[in-house]
Design a protein around this motif. Structure first.
Motif, PDB file in Angstrom:
ATOM      1  N   TYR A 151      23.809  74.636  24.745  1.00 26.57           N
ATOM      2  CA  TYR A 151      23.626  75.705  25.730  1.00 26.57           C
ATOM      3  C   TYR A 151      22.920  75.167  26.971  1.00 26.57           C
ATOM      4  N   ASN A 152      21.912  74.256  26.775  1.00 26.29           N
ATOM      5  CA  ASN A 152      21.239  73.655  27.927  1.00 26.29           C
ATOM      6  C   ASN A 152      22.189  72.764  28.704  1.00 26.29           C
ATOM      7  N   LEU A 153      23.193  72.187  27.992  1.00 28.16           N
ATOM      8  CA  LEU A 153      24.136  71.287  28.649  1.00 28.16           C
ATOM      9  C   LEU A 153      25.196  72.057  29.433  1.00 28.16           C
ATOM     10  N   HIS A 154      25.772  73.082  28.798  1.00 31.01           N
ATOM     11  CA  HIS A 154      26.897  73.797  29.432  1.00 31.01           C
ATOM     12  C   HIS A 154      26.486  75.120  30.089  1.00 31.01           C
ATOM     13  N   GLY A 155      25.429  75.747  29.572  1.00 35.12           N
ATOM     14  CA  GLY A 155      25.021  77.029  30.132  1.00 35.12           C
ATOM     15  C   GLY A 155      25.970  78.183  29.799  1.00 35.12           C
ATOM     16  N   SER A 156      26.780  78.024  28.779  1.00 33.04           N
ATOM     17  CA  SER A 156      27.752  79.055  28.413  1.00 33.04           C
ATOM     18  C   SER A 156      27.710  79.283  26.909  1.00 33.04           C
ATOM     19  N   LYS A 157      27.420  80.522  26.507  1.00 32.58           N
ATOM     20  CA  LYS A 157      27.402  80.854  25.082  1.00 32.58           C
ATOM     21  C   LYS A 157      28.822  80.805  24.506  1.00 32.58           C
ATOM     22  N   ARG A 158      29.794  81.217  25.310  1.00 38.69           N
ATOM     23  CA  ARG A 158      31.165  81.216  24.827  1.00 38.69           C
ATOM     24  C   ARG A 158      31.629  79.796  24.490  1.00 38.69           C
ATOM     25  N   ARG A 159      31.266  78.812  25.335  1.00 37.83           N
ATOM     26  CA  ARG A 159      31.680  77.433  25.091  1.00 37.83           C
ATOM     27  C   ARG A 159      30.962  76.833  23.884  1.00 37.83           C
ATOM     28  N   VAL A 160      29.670  77.206  23.706  1.00 34.45           N
ATOM     29  CA  VAL A 160      28.932  76.728  22.539  1.00 34.45           C
ATOM     30  C   VAL A 160      29.574  77.254  21.261  1.00 34.45           C
ATOM     31  N   ALA A 161      29.927  78.547  21.253  1.00 34.74           N
ATOM     32  CA  ALA A 161      30.556  79.144  20.068  1.00 34.74           C
ATOM     33  C   ALA A 161      31.910  78.498  19.787  1.00 34.74           C
ATOM     34  N   ARG A 162      32.645  78.148  20.847  1.00 36.26           N
ATOM     35  CA  ARG A 162      33.966  77.536  20.651  1.00 36.26           C
ATOM     36  C   ARG A 162      33.846  76.119  20.089  1.00 36.26           C
ATOM     37  N   GLU A 163      32.878  75.352  20.569  1.00 37.86           N
ATOM     38  CA  GLU A 163      32.725  73.976  20.097  1.00 37.86           C
ATOM     39  C   GLU A 163      32.198  73.933  18.661  1.00 37.86           C
TER      40      GLU A 163
END
Length: 492
Positions: free
Chosen positions: A11-23
């Motif tokens: 989350y600190n790297l991308h700033g997106s919860k949606r992307r964290v959940a997808r990865e």
């Protein structure tokens, strides 16, 4: 904890919860939940990131592939057995324990539920297309209305022709066998024929829900009109879905904007006008409006019988000393000239008739309240002739229009016996016409009498007093005396 740390890093790297959940292939809500708990720990709101009462879901170790295969095998064999003879969860669990397996009853139930979701029976409905004049459906539905300023639930009988979608609805006070028969007769008379079959719910008034035996009187009715009744299966409203939708559709269309009426008759007139609008309008995926589709169906209907089926039911009733009978906690008057103590009471959804030896003694509009009076004043004229003093305070007289009561109290005080001939006019006219005649005479300054009232009611000439006005002032010319002098001299 390593998973939570990974969530925070991504989350600190991308700033997106949606992307964290997808990865991480987890729910976005899970990402949001743990990010919030990490922030709460930093702010000192929470002590730990993971809750102390957190339940860890472990994979089931008792449900081995061998046990699962046995459960599935039993369920597959069950599908071919009668419903009441199939193995239930308790039976399957007892069988597994007897075979030496160690497993809980709740685990067996969860596996059975999982198998049923994946392989269980799925209800499939078969779409129907009916031929013209082949099928109609009947049902009752409750409608909340305000009749005479009082709220109540009134049953609405509805019938619909499946082919043309022609609808019929009628409101009643009750939901009994008499109302069912009456609604059918009104429907048959409106469509000018009888469809081949009519489908019903398991209504206790016409069919015994337990034994599935039809009411013998209803079978007589169906034979009289020549249609075949069919009852739907219990808890299967889809088998009669056209009429189930009709009840709600007509109720919303007619009574969503207006619910207050002076009488049930007025409500039925309003309902009939609304249903006519529905039948004259176009229907989705129908080439003709229902009113025109009915014309094609009428060619296939069975004709109406020559004699209409009687909607009356009868019982014996005792005449009280007040010359009335009691029916459903309401009172109906009997002529005081009738000598007997018992009469036959015949009642329909709208009327109550009192009969003796095939002679009609009285007919009243049926009452549906408690303690209501249905009195005919002419039934008591003989008694009033012997007891004229009882007239002013009698219940039957106080039910009359105020104009009639005013006439007695202001013009016939102490002469009640002279007032009785006026009341005898009820045998020849209605209360509305008598009241109109009384007001006409009073407007012309005359005291209404039996003779003058009867002349007006029978449209005979009545000498009404003419209004006189003072004569105009007479004007005369000044006399010319010269004409008199000429006359004396012989000139004229």
């Amino acid at each position: 904890m390593s998973d939570i740390q990974r969530i925070v890093e991504l989350y600190n790297l991308h700033g997106s919860k949606r992307r964290v959940a997808r990865e991480l292939k987890i729910s976005r809500n899970t990402v949001s939940q743990y990010l919030k708990r990490v922030q709460d720990v930093k702010d000192g709101v929470e002590e730990t990131i993971l809750p102390k009462d957190r339940q860890i879901q472990r994979p089931c170790t008792a449900l081995t592939p061998e046990i699962r295969e046995q459960i599935h095998s039993i369920l597959e064999k069950n599908a071919d057995l009668p419903k009441k003879q199939r193995w239930n969860g308790q039976k399957i669990w007892n069988h597994l324990v007897t075979e030496g397996y160690t497993i809980s009853y709740s685990t067996v139930k969860r596996e059975i539920a999982s198998w049923k979701r994946q392989y269980g029976h799925r209800d499939v409905y078969i779409a129907q297309e009916t031929d013209p004049g082949c099928r109609a459906e009947f049902d009752f539905g409750k409608t909340d209305l305000q009749i005479s300023a009082r709220w109540g639930k009134y049953p609405m009988a509805s019938l619909v022709l499946n082919n043309s979608l022609y609808r019929f609805s009628y409101l009643y006070h009750r939901e009994t066998f008499l109302e069912i028969i009456d609604a059918h007769i009104r429907f048959f008379n409106e469509i000018d024929g009888v469809p081949e079959t009519i489908f019903y719910d398991n209504m206790a008034a016409i069919i015994n829900p337990r034994t599935k035996e039809w009411n013998p009187r209803f079978l007589d009715f169906s034979l009289h009109y020549g249609f075949e009744p069919h009852a739907c299966n219990a808890r299967s409203p889809h088998e009669k879905g056209t009429d189930e939708q009709t009840v709600g559709y007509v109720r919303r269309r007619a009574f969503s904007e207006r619910t207050a009426f002076s009488s049930l008759e007025e409500a039925n007139q309003y309902l009939a006008a609304t249903v006519n609008e529905i039948n004259d309008g176009f229907v989705y995926r129908r080439s003709l409006p229902p009113s025109q589709g009915l014309l094609h169906e009428q060619e296939t209907f069975a004709p109406l019988p020559a004699l209409e089926f009687s909607t009356y039911q009868s019982r014996s009733a005792r005449i009280s000393k007040y010359s009335h009978v009691v029916f459903e906690s309401n009172y109906y008057s009997v002529p005081d000239t009738y000598p007997g103590n018992y009469v036959t009471l015949k009642y329909s959804p709208d009327t109550v008739e009192l009969v003796s030896d095939n002679a009609l003694l009285a007919r009243h509009k049926r009452r549906f309240g408690k303690g209501e009076l249905a009195y005919d004043l002419t039934h008591f004229l003989k008694t009033f002739s012997r007891k004229p003093g009882a007239l002013p305070h009698s219940r039957v007289f106080r039910q009359l229009d105020e104009a009639i009561q005013h006439l007695l109290h202001h013009h016939y005080t102490g002469r009640h016996k002279d007032f009785l001939p006026i009341l005898s006019l009820f045998r020849e006219t209605s209360e509305e016409e008598l009241v109109a005649a009384i007001r006409l005479l009073e407007d012309h300054g005359m005291v209404p009498t039996y003779e003058t009232l009867r002349c007006i009611i029978m449209h005979q000439a009545v000498q009404l007093p003419e209004t006189s006005f003072p004569p105009d002032r007479i004007s005369m010319e000044e006399p010319n005396f010269s004409h008199y002098d000429d006359y004396l001299r012989g000139v004229l």
